[in-house]
Write a protein that holds these residues in place. Structure first.
Motif, PDB file in Angstrom:
ATOM      1  N   ALA A 375     -75.200 -93.154  40.241  1.00 27.83           N
ATOM      2  CA  ALA A 375     -76.416 -93.960  40.138  1.00 27.83           C
ATOM      3  C   ALA A 375     -76.607 -94.980  41.257  1.00 27.83           C
ATOM      4  N   PRO A 376     -75.555 -95.545  41.882  1.00 20.38           N
ATOM      5  CA  PRO A 376     -75.808 -96.504  42.965  1.00 20.38           C
ATOM      6  C   PRO A 376     -76.601 -95.941  44.149  1.00 20.38           C
ATOM      7  N   ILE A 377     -76.647 -94.603  44.306  1.00 20.69           N
ATOM      8  CA  ILE A 377     -77.436 -94.019  45.384  1.00 20.69           C
ATOM      9  C   ILE A 377     -78.894 -93.984  44.924  1.00 20.69           C
ATOM     10  N   LYS A 378     -79.740 -94.752  45.591  1.00 24.45           N
ATOM     11  CA  LYS A 378     -81.066 -95.044  45.052  1.00 24.45           C
ATOM     12  C   LYS A 378     -81.937 -93.817  44.846  1.00 24.45           C
ATOM     13  N   HIS A 379     -81.956 -92.884  45.805  1.00 23.31           N
ATOM     14  CA  HIS A 379     -82.847 -91.738  45.626  1.00 23.31           C
ATOM     15  C   HIS A 379     -82.363 -90.811  44.515  1.00 23.31           C
ATOM     16  N   PHE A 380     -81.070 -90.865  44.158  1.00 25.22           N
ATOM     17  CA  PHE A 380     -80.570 -90.079  43.035  1.00 25.22           C
ATOM     18  C   PHE A 380     -81.033 -90.643  41.695  1.00 25.22           C
ATOM     19  N   VAL A 381     -81.325 -91.936  41.664  1.00 19.70           N
ATOM     20  CA  VAL A 381     -81.864 -92.542  40.441  1.00 19.70           C
ATOM     21  C   VAL A 381     -83.215 -91.905  40.116  1.00 19.70           C
ATOM     22  N   LYS A 382     -84.061 -91.721  41.142  1.00 17.74           N
ATOM     23  CA  LYS A 382     -85.366 -91.081  40.948  1.00 17.74           C
ATOM     24  C   LYS A 382     -85.201 -89.658  40.434  1.00 17.74           C
ATOM     25  N   LEU A 383     -84.221 -88.944  40.993  1.00 17.43           N
ATOM     26  CA  LEU A 383     -83.975 -87.573  40.556  1.00 17.43           C
ATOM     27  C   LEU A 383     -83.571 -87.540  39.085  1.00 17.43           C
ATOM     28  N   ARG A 384     -82.697 -88.459  38.696  1.00 12.74           N
ATOM     29  CA  ARG A 384     -82.252 -88.487  37.295  1.00 12.74           C
ATOM     30  C   ARG A 384     -83.414 -88.787  36.350  1.00 12.74           C
ATOM     31  N   GLU A 385     -84.270 -89.738  36.730  1.00 16.79           N
ATOM     32  CA  GLU A 385     -85.428 -90.066  35.894  1.00 16.79           C
ATOM     33  C   GLU A 385     -86.315 -88.845  35.692  1.00 16.79           C
ATOM     34  N   PHE A 386     -86.473 -88.057  36.753  1.00 16.06           N
ATOM     35  CA  PHE A 386     -87.320 -86.871  36.664  1.00 16.06           C
ATOM     36  C   PHE A 386     -86.688 -85.802  35.780  1.00 16.06           C
ATOM     37  N   VAL A 387     -85.407 -85.519  36.011  1.00 16.37           N
ATOM     38  CA  VAL A 387     -84.729 -84.462  35.254  1.00 16.37           C
ATOM     39  C   VAL A 387     -84.640 -84.829  33.766  1.00 16.37           C
ATOM     40  N   ALA A 388     -84.636 -86.137  33.456  1.00 13.95           N
ATOM     41  CA  ALA A 388     -84.536 -86.575  32.063  1.00 13.95           C
ATOM     42  C   ALA A 388     -85.821 -86.305  31.277  1.00 13.95           C
ATOM     43  N   MET A 389     -86.902 -85.964  31.974  1.00 14.31           N
ATOM     44  CA  MET A 389     -88.149 -85.637  31.284  1.00 14.31           C
ATOM     45  C   MET A 389     -87.989 -84.320  30.526  1.00 14.31           C
ATOM     46  N   LYS A 390     -88.934 -84.064  29.639  1.00 16.01           N
ATOM     47  CA  LYS A 390     -88.922 -82.801  28.890  1.00 16.01           C
ATOM     48  C   LYS A 390     -89.465 -81.698  29.798  1.00 16.01           C
ATOM     49  N   LEU A 391     -88.560 -80.982  30.435  1.00 16.69           N
ATOM     50  CA  LEU A 391     -88.934 -79.951  31.406  1.00 16.69           C
ATOM     51  C   LEU A 391     -89.097 -78.596  30.715  1.00 16.69           C
ATOM     52  N   PRO A 392     -89.748 -77.638  31.368  1.00 14.52           N
ATOM     53  CA  PRO A 392     -89.801 -76.278  30.810  1.00 14.52           C
ATOM     54  C   PRO A 392     -88.397 -75.673  30.709  1.00 14.52           C
ATOM     55  N   LYS A 393     -88.318 -74.530  30.065  1.00 11.19           N
ATOM     56  CA  LYS A 393     -87.046 -73.847  29.826  1.00 11.19           C
ATOM     57  C   LYS A 393     -86.360 -73.501  31.150  1.00 11.19           C
ATOM     58  N   GLY A 394     -85.021 -73.684  31.183  1.00 16.26           N
ATOM     59  CA  GLY A 394     -84.236 -73.326  32.353  1.00 16.26           C
ATOM     60  C   GLY A 394     -83.638 -74.552  33.031  1.00 16.26           C
ATOM     61  N   PHE A 395     -83.199 -74.335  34.284  1.00 14.26           N
ATOM     62  CA  PHE A 395     -82.598 -75.416  35.078  1.00 14.26           C
ATOM     63  C   PHE A 395     -83.481 -75.646  36.304  1.00 14.26           C
ATOM     64  N   PRO A 396     -83.747 -76.915  36.666  1.00 16.31           N
ATOM     65  CA  PRO A 396     -84.644 -77.190  37.799  1.00 16.31           C
ATOM     66  C   PRO A 396     -83.948 -76.985  39.148  1.00 16.31           C
ATOM     67  N   VAL A 397     -83.999 -75.763  39.671  1.00 16.55           N
ATOM     68  CA  VAL A 397     -83.267 -75.460  40.906  1.00 16.55           C
ATOM     69  C   VAL A 397     -83.985 -75.967  42.159  1.00 16.55           C
ATOM     70  N   ARG A 398     -85.297 -76.245  42.027  1.00 18.20           N
ATOM     71  CA  ARG A 398     -86.018 -76.873  43.137  1.00 18.20           C
ATOM     72  C   ARG A 398     -87.095 -77.791  42.565  1.00 18.20           C
ATOM     73  N   ILE A 399     -87.146 -79.024  43.092  1.00 19.99           N
ATOM     74  CA  ILE A 399     -88.052 -80.034  42.551  1.00 19.99           C
ATOM     75  C   ILE A 399     -88.738 -80.763  43.696  1.00 19.99           C
TER      76      ILE A 399
END
Length: 443
Positions: A375-399
């Motif tokens: 989490a201390p890496i700032k741009h990874f915080v944004k990624l985590r916030e996005f992935v924590a959303m209710k995404l469609p089925k599967g794994f987000p291999v490109r965002i």
């Protein structure tokens, strides 16, 4: 004699009413029986009101009983934001300290489950490619890219990156490694290495008094900012391909992962700014002040060599608003209790795409755990916030996700493999590295 309506109000939000009247003794007795986290119809906690009304004793009492600092009212403002507006330095310092303490406590409570989850999955190696781009052409040409390499072994994680920092259109390149050692105590578990200069720094678990006071100076000297990615109206639709015969678009990402492509709409980056606590002189000098403070206050010293600290503001005029008027107002539309707001709001709509695959070996929950560790890496915080959303089925291999108002990042999971032979030496600080506690001042 109280009316039925007044009695109902008192019984609904007794802590809030005590704060409004400034009855510290009654508040102290009620805190044994009532929930200090309760919000009223405006989304304010008792701590919000104590700060906005300048009830310093109530503030200290509520903080002593664990009142949450990282909580927002219906307008989206926290008690700390309201404290900065009011301008009492002692109150701001108390809230900053408590905010950091509560964050540490939350992480400590979460830590055993996090370590257990890491240990329970097979060891692996993973690569993430970051490509930053902008709708501003000249900006897009100079933005960086990076391939992050992540190793996981037992309860340990290592991340290697060439992008040291990315903040407000400024970035630093290098050869950096983050090492998380799950078996170590919290204050020693996360270390960052500079592999070029061969130095390391433990990510600070607790700030020093000087660092706290420096942060208070910065908060009191700059705009009160609130930026968030609103997902209230977000929707995912399968992207279409073909001119005449339309069909759902599919791709093989990184040559490995068969994916369904989704278009994301309704993603809004909301940015709000307040500056009623700043003087005209502040606004003119604001940039220079912040640069001075972020460099350690070296330009503003008293005769004894101590940093020249920002003084408390004169309190705002009494609002004259009583409890019944406040609590009877429509939700979120209560009369002002502190300074008259100087407020600016902006928003930007984003249209993005995401590739979801059932072929990726890692689950979204485990990805969230890995991102939490780094989490201390700032741009990874944004990624985590996005992935924590209710995404469609599967794994987000490109965002594609917004990082700044003018900058979007494309993250591609271009490689993943389970490995049984990850060397333990990857998670140990090399013996020829020297400690430098100031190498990464933001960590």
């Amino acid at each position: 004699m109280s009316s039925a309506n007044e009695m109902e109000v008192d019984e609904t939000y007794p802590l809030h009413e005590c704060v409004f009247s400034g009855d510290v003794r009654k508040l102290s007795s009620l805190l044994r029986f009532y929930n200090v986290t309760q919000k009223d119809i405006h989304g304010n906690t008792a701590l919000h009101l104590a700060v906005m009304l300048g009830r310093k004793e109530c503030v200290q009492l509520l903080l002593a009983h664990g009142a949450p600092v990282k909580v927002k009212n219906l307008a989206g403002w926290s008690p700390l934001a309201e404290a900065i507006s009011y301008g009492d330095r002692q109150t701001i310092s108390s809230l900053v300290r408590k905010l950091k303490q509560q964050a540490r406590e939350q992480m400590e409570a979460r830590r055993p489950d996090l370590i257990r989850a890491l240990i329970n999955i097979q060891d692996f190696y993973m690569e993430l490619k970051w490509d930053f781009h902008s709708w501003v052409p000249l900006v897009s040409r100079v933005l960086p890219s990076d391939v992050c390499k992540i190793y996981k072994s037992g309860g340990c994680i290592r991340l290697d990156t060439t992008l040291v920092d990315f903040t407000d259109m400024k970035w630093e390149r290098g050869d950096i490694s983050f090492i998380f050692q799950g078996e170590k105590p919290p204050g020693e578990s996360l270390t960052v290495l500079d592999n070029k200069t061969k130095v390391y720094q433990r990510v600070r678990y607790e700030e020093t008094e000087t660092e706290i006071e420096d942060e208070v100076d910065i908060l009191m000297s700059s705009d009160i900012l609130a930026a968030q990615m609103s997902t209230k109206s977000i929707s995912f639709a399968k992207a279409q391909s073909g001119w005449i015969f339309r069909e759902d678009k599919k791709e093989t990402v990184a040559g490995l992962y068969k994916s369904d492509i989704y278009t994301i709409t309704g993603l809004v980056l909301e940015s709000r700014k307040r500056r009623e606590h700043l003087s005209t002189d502040d606004l003119q000098k604001n940039k220079a002040i912040i640069e001075s403070l972020t460099k350690g206050n070296t330009q503003n010293l008293e005769a004894n060599g101590e940093p020249l600290r920002r003084a408390s503001l004169n309190p705002p005029p009494e609002s004259g608003v009583d409890w019944i008027t406040y609590i009877s107002a429509k939700a979120g539309q209560y009369p002002g209790l502190g300074r008259k707001l100087v407020y600016k709001e902006s928003s930007r709509n984003f249209r993005a795409t995401i590739a979801m695959s059932d072929d990726f070996p890692l689950g979204v929950d485990m990805l969230l755990n890995v991102l939490e560790v780094i989490a201390p890496i700032k741009h990874f915080v944004k990624l985590r916030e996005f992935v924590a959303m209710k995404l469609p089925k599967g794994f987000p291999v490109r965002i594609d996700i917004p990082i700044l108002p003018t900058v979007t990042a494309k993250i591609t999971f271009q490689k993943f493999e389970f490995r049984a032979n990850i060397p333990p030496s990857l998670f140990i600080i090399p013996s020829d590295y020297n400690e430098d506690p100031q190498r990464f001042p933001d960590l």
